[in-house]
Design a protein around this motif. Sequence first.
Motif, PDB file in Angstrom:
ATOM      1  N   ALA A 106       0.831  -1.210   0.000  1.00 38.76           N
ATOM      2  CA  ALA A 106       0.000   0.000   0.000  1.00 38.76           C
ATOM      3  C   ALA A 106       0.863   1.256   0.000  1.00 38.76           C
ATOM      4  N   LEU A 107       1.891   1.271   0.820  1.00 38.25           N
ATOM      5  CA  LEU A 107       2.728   2.467   0.898  1.00 38.25           C
ATOM      6  C   LEU A 107       3.548   2.677  -0.373  1.00 38.25           C
ATOM      7  N   VAL A 108       4.046   1.584  -0.952  1.00 36.89           N
ATOM      8  CA  VAL A 108       4.829   1.710  -2.188  1.00 36.89           C
ATOM      9  C   VAL A 108       3.943   2.122  -3.345  1.00 36.89           C
ATOM     10  N   SER A 109       2.792   1.423  -3.521  1.00 32.60           N
ATOM     11  CA  SER A 109       1.975   1.716  -4.698  1.00 32.60           C
ATOM     12  C   SER A 109       1.101   2.947  -4.559  1.00 32.60           C
ATOM     13  N   ALA A 110       0.521   3.151  -3.404  1.00 39.18           N
ATOM     14  CA  ALA A 110      -0.419   4.267  -3.263  1.00 39.18           C
ATOM     15  C   ALA A 110       0.263   5.569  -2.843  1.00 39.18           C
ATOM     16  N   ALA A 111       1.328   5.463  -2.072  1.00 41.91           N
ATOM     17  CA  ALA A 111       1.932   6.687  -1.539  1.00 41.91           C
ATOM     18  C   ALA A 111       3.349   6.931  -2.060  1.00 41.91           C
ATOM     19  N   ALA A 112       3.842   6.036  -2.923  1.00 45.37           N
ATOM     20  CA  ALA A 112       5.183   6.158  -3.503  1.00 45.37           C
ATOM     21  C   ALA A 112       6.286   6.251  -2.444  1.00 45.37           C
ATOM     22  N   VAL A 113       6.067   5.571  -1.330  1.00 48.40           N
ATOM     23  CA  VAL A 113       7.079   5.507  -0.275  1.00 48.40           C
ATOM     24  C   VAL A 113       8.141   4.505  -0.734  1.00 48.40           C
ATOM     25  N   PRO A 114       9.423   4.797  -0.561  1.00 48.68           N
ATOM     26  CA  PRO A 114      10.459   3.831  -0.925  1.00 48.68           C
ATOM     27  C   PRO A 114      10.236   2.492  -0.203  1.00 48.68           C
ATOM     28  N   TYR A 115      10.491   1.381  -0.897  1.00 50.46           N
ATOM     29  CA  TYR A 115      10.139   0.062  -0.366  1.00 50.46           C
ATOM     30  C   TYR A 115      10.835  -0.267   0.951  1.00 50.46           C
ATOM     31  N   LEU A 116      12.060   0.194   1.175  1.00 46.81           N
ATOM     32  CA  LEU A 116      12.731  -0.108   2.444  1.00 46.81           C
ATOM     33  C   LEU A 116      12.082   0.642   3.607  1.00 46.81           C
ATOM     34  N   VAL A 117      11.663   1.874   3.377  1.00 47.85           N
ATOM     35  CA  VAL A 117      10.963   2.649   4.407  1.00 47.85           C
ATOM     36  C   VAL A 117       9.593   2.024   4.678  1.00 47.85           C
ATOM     37  N   ALA A 118       8.884   1.677   3.615  1.00 49.61           N
ATOM     38  CA  ALA A 118       7.565   1.057   3.761  1.00 49.61           C
ATOM     39  C   ALA A 118       7.661  -0.265   4.507  1.00 49.61           C
ATOM     40  N   ASN A 119       8.718  -1.021   4.256  1.00 44.34           N
ATOM     41  CA  ASN A 119       8.930  -2.275   4.968  1.00 44.34           C
ATOM     42  C   ASN A 119       9.092  -2.029   6.467  1.00 44.34           C
ATOM     43  N   GLY A 120       9.833  -0.993   6.837  1.00 39.04           N
ATOM     44  CA  GLY A 120      10.002  -0.647   8.250  1.00 39.04           C
ATOM     45  C   GLY A 120       8.684  -0.313   8.927  1.00 39.04           C
ATOM     46  N   VAL A 121       7.829   0.418   8.241  1.00 38.97           N
ATOM     47  CA  VAL A 121       6.508   0.751   8.784  1.00 38.97           C
ATOM     48  C   VAL A 121       5.699  -0.533   8.981  1.00 38.97           C
ATOM     49  N   GLY A 122       5.758  -1.430   8.010  1.00 35.52           N
ATOM     50  CA  GLY A 122       5.053  -2.708   8.125  1.00 35.52           C
ATOM     51  C   GLY A 122       5.551  -3.545   9.289  1.00 35.52           C
ATOM     52  N   ILE A 123       6.855  -3.523   9.531  1.00 36.14           N
ATOM     53  CA  ILE A 123       7.437  -4.266  10.652  1.00 36.14           C
ATOM     54  C   ILE A 123       6.899  -3.737  11.979  1.00 36.14           C
ATOM     55  N   VAL A 124       6.868  -2.430  12.126  1.00 39.28           N
ATOM     56  CA  VAL A 124       6.385  -1.829  13.379  1.00 39.28           C
ATOM     57  C   VAL A 124       4.912  -2.166  13.610  1.00 39.28           C
TER      58      VAL A 124
END
Length: 140
Positions: A106-124
């Motif tokens: 969702a963060l990568v496709s909808a918000a164009a967040v870099p995948y490593l940052v988006a992964n960190g959010v998902g981990i939390v």
Amino acid sequence: MLRRFLRAILVGPEAPQIRRFFLVGTAAAAFQTAMLGTLVEVGDLQYLLAAALSIETTIILQYGVNNRWTFHASRHDGWREYANGLLQTNIVRGSAIPIQLGVLYALVSAAAVPYLVANGVGIVISGVYRYLLESRWTWG
């Protein structure tokens, strides 16, 4: 619920255990992120496949460390008990994979967040869910 959880980290009877769990999780998140980046950038794998592989690798590593350190009072010692605990942690953490991958996607496709940052959010986000289930079912 979040306020109660944050208070439990600081003063509750489970506070040392919660802090250990999240310390192990932080180290695993760093490892997972490095592995994810390596698989995508060097291995040329698609980021969701690379994320799934790096997640499963850290599930196995975290179980070993959590069993020995975080939940040492109720750790799984025998081969059968250890294997059963590893199965339980895979069920718990496996059920968290859709949460983490969903946030990542969702963060990568909808918000164009870099995948490593988006992964960190998902981990939390999935970390709180994992602790609640792990502490009560896997080592409960």
